[in-house]
Design an enzyme around this catalytic site. Structure first.
Site, PDB file in Angstrom:
ATOM      1  N   ILE A 176       0.848  -1.192   0.000  1.00  0.00           N
ATOM      2  CA  ILE A 176       0.000   0.000   0.000  1.00  0.00           C
ATOM      3  C   ILE A 176       0.882   1.241   0.000  1.00  0.00           C
ATOM      4  O   ILE A 176       1.812   1.332   0.807  1.00  0.00           O
ATOM      5  CB  ILE A 176      -0.931   0.019   1.234  1.00  0.00           C
ATOM      6  CG1 ILE A 176      -1.787  -1.246   1.274  1.00  0.00           C
ATOM      7  CG2 ILE A 176      -1.823   1.256   1.218  1.00  0.00           C
ATOM      8  CD1 ILE A 176      -2.618  -1.385   2.552  1.00  0.00           C
ATOM      9  N   HIS A 177       0.596   2.180  -0.888  1.00  0.00           N
ATOM     10  CA  HIS A 177       1.344   3.436  -0.963  1.00  0.00           C
ATOM     11  C   HIS A 177       0.371   4.600  -1.108  1.00  0.00           C
ATOM     12  O   HIS A 177      -0.768   4.419  -1.547  1.00  0.00           O
ATOM     13  CB  HIS A 177       2.302   3.431  -2.163  1.00  0.00           C
ATOM     14  CG  HIS A 177       3.357   2.368  -2.080  1.00  0.00           C
ATOM     15  ND1 HIS A 177       4.494   2.520  -1.339  1.00  0.00           N
ATOM     16  CD2 HIS A 177       3.426   1.139  -2.635  1.00  0.00           C
ATOM     17  CE1 HIS A 177       5.244   1.422  -1.445  1.00  0.00           C
ATOM     18  NE2 HIS A 177       4.615   0.575  -2.235  1.00  0.00           N
ATOM     19  N   ARG A 178       0.838   5.799  -0.754  1.00  0.00           N
ATOM     20  CA  ARG A 178      -0.026   6.952  -0.939  1.00  0.00           C
ATOM     21  C   ARG A 178       0.014   7.364  -2.411  1.00  0.00           C
ATOM     22  O   ARG A 178       1.077   7.511  -3.024  1.00  0.00           O
ATOM     23  CB  ARG A 178       0.361   8.091   0.004  1.00  0.00           C
ATOM     24  CG  ARG A 178       1.474   8.992  -0.398  1.00  0.00           C
ATOM     25  CD  ARG A 178       1.692  10.073   0.675  1.00  0.00           C
ATOM     26  NE  ARG A 178       2.680  11.049   0.252  1.00  0.00           N
ATOM     27  CZ  ARG A 178       3.529  11.659   1.077  1.00  0.00           C
ATOM     28  NH1 ARG A 178       3.523  11.373   2.360  1.00  0.00           N
ATOM     29  NH2 ARG A 178       4.378  12.556   0.614  1.00  0.00           N
ATOM     30  N   GLU A 240       3.120 -11.242  -0.867  1.00  0.00           N
ATOM     31  CA  GLU A 240       2.350 -11.258   0.380  1.00  0.00           C
ATOM     32  C   GLU A 240       0.948 -11.827   0.213  1.00  0.00           C
ATOM     33  O   GLU A 240       0.274 -12.116   1.218  1.00  0.00           O
ATOM     34  CB  GLU A 240       2.277  -9.853   0.971  1.00  0.00           C
ATOM     35  CG  GLU A 240       3.570  -9.351   1.584  1.00  0.00           C
ATOM     36  CD  GLU A 240       4.556  -8.811   0.549  1.00  0.00           C
ATOM     37  OE1 GLU A 240       5.677  -8.450   0.934  1.00  0.00           O
ATOM     38  OE2 GLU A 240       4.196  -8.749  -0.643  1.00  0.00           O
ATOM     39  N   GLU A 296      -0.242  11.604   7.985  1.00  0.00           N
ATOM     40  CA  GLU A 296       0.424  10.312   8.021  1.00  0.00           C
ATOM     41  C   GLU A 296       0.359   9.712   9.425  1.00  0.00           C
ATOM     42  O   GLU A 296      -0.114  10.350  10.366  1.00  0.00           O
ATOM     43  CB  GLU A 296       1.887  10.467   7.562  1.00  0.00           C
ATOM     44  CG  GLU A 296       2.041  10.818   6.084  1.00  0.00           C
ATOM     45  CD  GLU A 296       1.784   9.635   5.159  1.00  0.00           C
ATOM     46  OE1 GLU A 296       1.389   8.554   5.661  1.00  0.00           O
ATOM     47  OE2 GLU A 296       1.986   9.781   3.948  1.00  0.00           O
TER      48      GLU A 296
END
Length: 498
Positions: A176-178, A240, A296
């Site tokens: 997961i990334h922004r 994963e 964040e």
């Protein structure tokens, strides 16, 4: 090795919709509203009060997941948030006691079940298709990516499962990334150093080629939490999705993209197909000039980045009447997504080094699941004295972004902050029980890790890691026994007591 995870029959959850249906059967775990909500700052502002928790600005609280059925400007698309924002709810969704989640994740890494690929006609994520080549295509009008605060760089997808493959070996990774919306068909992607997809991107860029990438939004919570494992527990080339399969006891189903040579989660609510472009960079806040990115996990709004890689979108596919899943960066959801895999990684590494000594780990809420871990350690003999500190050193190795470790004895409830602080007040001396490890790489989003904060820090993202040893010396254990109260059946006096 025996598979100790759960089978499909034991859980009613297999995608986001079944997760929501399941939560609706549990008191206090899910709420929804039909009142129109603006995705720009208002939606996140509402959930901050309802159930975000974590490191969010106070007042906030641990509360239910929430569905917004009427999103301004986006008829037919709902938004849900907070699916995993409490440890208790995460336990319900993974069919596990909350205090045992780290062990469940550890066992799942050790008993992988690889994903499988199904035919396109069987994948609900491709019920509706929008091609970026169409003249009326515009990401900004198709999907209500929320703007978390009024000073954000722009709308963000915060729960996109980014899936890409090594251009040389074909090994895949999900994480997961922004992702910040930049135009009708462009996203920027912030990749913190060491992430596997960034390694894939660098290989493709060195060859002058784009890297195909799919972004699956709205999936089984087992996939969301499995995607947050990091090395060394899941090294480069480890998919994963093997962990997610083990959590459910059956393989995750993938489907080939419509426009790219990459797979996506077949049961996702929404899939964005695109390519990470070689040698193209964009300023994250180019459309707003705020200098900020988004909130964040430490509880602060991160600075926007000057040069970020760009994803050129090729298509968006989705289920009919899709549900866009989002999260608040400082919320309890991030704590669980990041923290429970951290716990599993520490449990695995310490157990291999000194079996039976580490009883449990809690990646504490105050550190966003990343910066602080509480380790419950049992000393069985005088020879165990000092091994608790070795366990803390192993924890730093198991999860390099960890900043602080608090060590407690077996009689301390590591999930109860009052109890942990009690141990610190009565079993800790600062001059002998504080172990400093200066100049170590940690996490760049910790705002105290800068040369401006301390001249001893030469680079952003370096830190002094600290062990707080709040355990009793073994030879003094009999002097530190807690008062023993009589065990009674409270329900004899209060039948409804829980």
């Amino acid at each position: 090795m025996k598979n100790t995870t759960h089978s499909k029959k034991e859980s009613p959850v297999h995608d986001l919709r079944s997760a929501i249906d399941f939560l609706q059967t549990l008191p206090g775990e899910f709420v929804e509203t039909n009142v129109e909500v603006d995705p720009e700052a208002e939606l996140s502002g509402v959930y901050r009060y309802v159930g975000a928790g974590g490191t969010c600005e106070r007042p906030t609280r641990k509360g239910p997941a929430m569905m917004f059925n009427n999103v301004k400007g986006y008829p037919g698309v709902r938004v849900v948030t907070g699916i995993l924002s409490t440890r208790e709810r995460t336990g319900h969704l993974l069919n596990c006691k909350p205090e045992k989640l780290g062990f469940l994740l550890k066992d799942s890494v050790q008993n992988p079940i690889p994903p499988v690929t199904i035919e396109r006609g069987q994948a609900v994520c491709q019920e509706v298709i929008h091609l970026a080549s169409d003249s009326d295509f515009d990401l900004r009008t198709l999907l209500p990516a929320p703007t978390n605060t009024e000073e954000d760089a722009g709308p963000y997808f915060t729960m996109g499962m980014c899936y890409a493959s090594d251009p040389e070996t074909g090994e895949s990774n999900i994480t997961i990334h922004r992702l910040c919306v930049q135009s009708r068909d462009e996203l920027t992607m912030w990749l913190t150093p060491g992430r596997h997809i960034d390694a894939f991107r660098q290989k493709a860029e060195a060859a002058g080629k784009p890297l195909p990438i799919s972004i699956s939004i709205g999936v089984d919570p087992a996939i969301s939490i499995a995607a947050c494992f990091e090395p060394p527990t899941t090294p480069l080339g480890y998919d994963e999705l093997n962990v997610a399969g083990a959590l459910r006891g059956y393989p995750v189903e993938l489907v080939n993209g419509i426009t790219i040579n990459e797979k996506a989660i077949a049961h996702a609510e929404i899939v964005i197909e695109g390519e990470l472009l070689p040698n193209v960079r964009i300023r994250e806040d180019q459309n707003t000039n705020t200098g900020k990115a988004m909130p964040e996990f430490p509880g602060y709004t991160g600075e926007s980045k000057d040069e970020l890689p760009v994803i050129k979108i090729k298509a968006i596919t989705h289920r009919k009447n899709p549900i866009l899943q989002t999260t608040l960066g400082p919320s309890g959801e991030h704590v669980n997504l990041a923290g429970i895999p951290t716990e599993a990684s520490i449990l695995d590494m310490v157990e291999r080094a000194m079996p039976g000594r580490l009883l449990n780990v809690y990646a504490h809420t105050s550190g966003g699941g990343k910066l602080l871990a509480v380790l419950q350690f049992k000393k069985s003999s005088i020879n165990d004295e000092g091994r608790q500190r070795q366990a803390a050193l192993l924890a730093f190795s198991a999860f390099p972004e960890l900043k602080h470790v608090i060590l407690v004895d077996e009689d301390v409830d590591l999930f109860d902050t009052d109890d942990v602080l009690w141990a610190m007040q009565t079993r800790f001396q600062g001059d002998i029980d504080t172990i400093n490890i200066p100049g170590v790489r940690c996490h760049p989003l910790d705002p105290s890790q800068t040369p401006e904060f301390s001249p001893h820090l030469l680079q952003v993202g370096t830190s002094c890691k600290v062990i707080f040893d709040c355990t009793v010396p073994f030879h003094l254990k009999h002097h530190f026994e807690r008062s023993k109260f009589k065990k009674v059946d409270v329900k004899r006096f209060l039948p409804d007591f829980k």
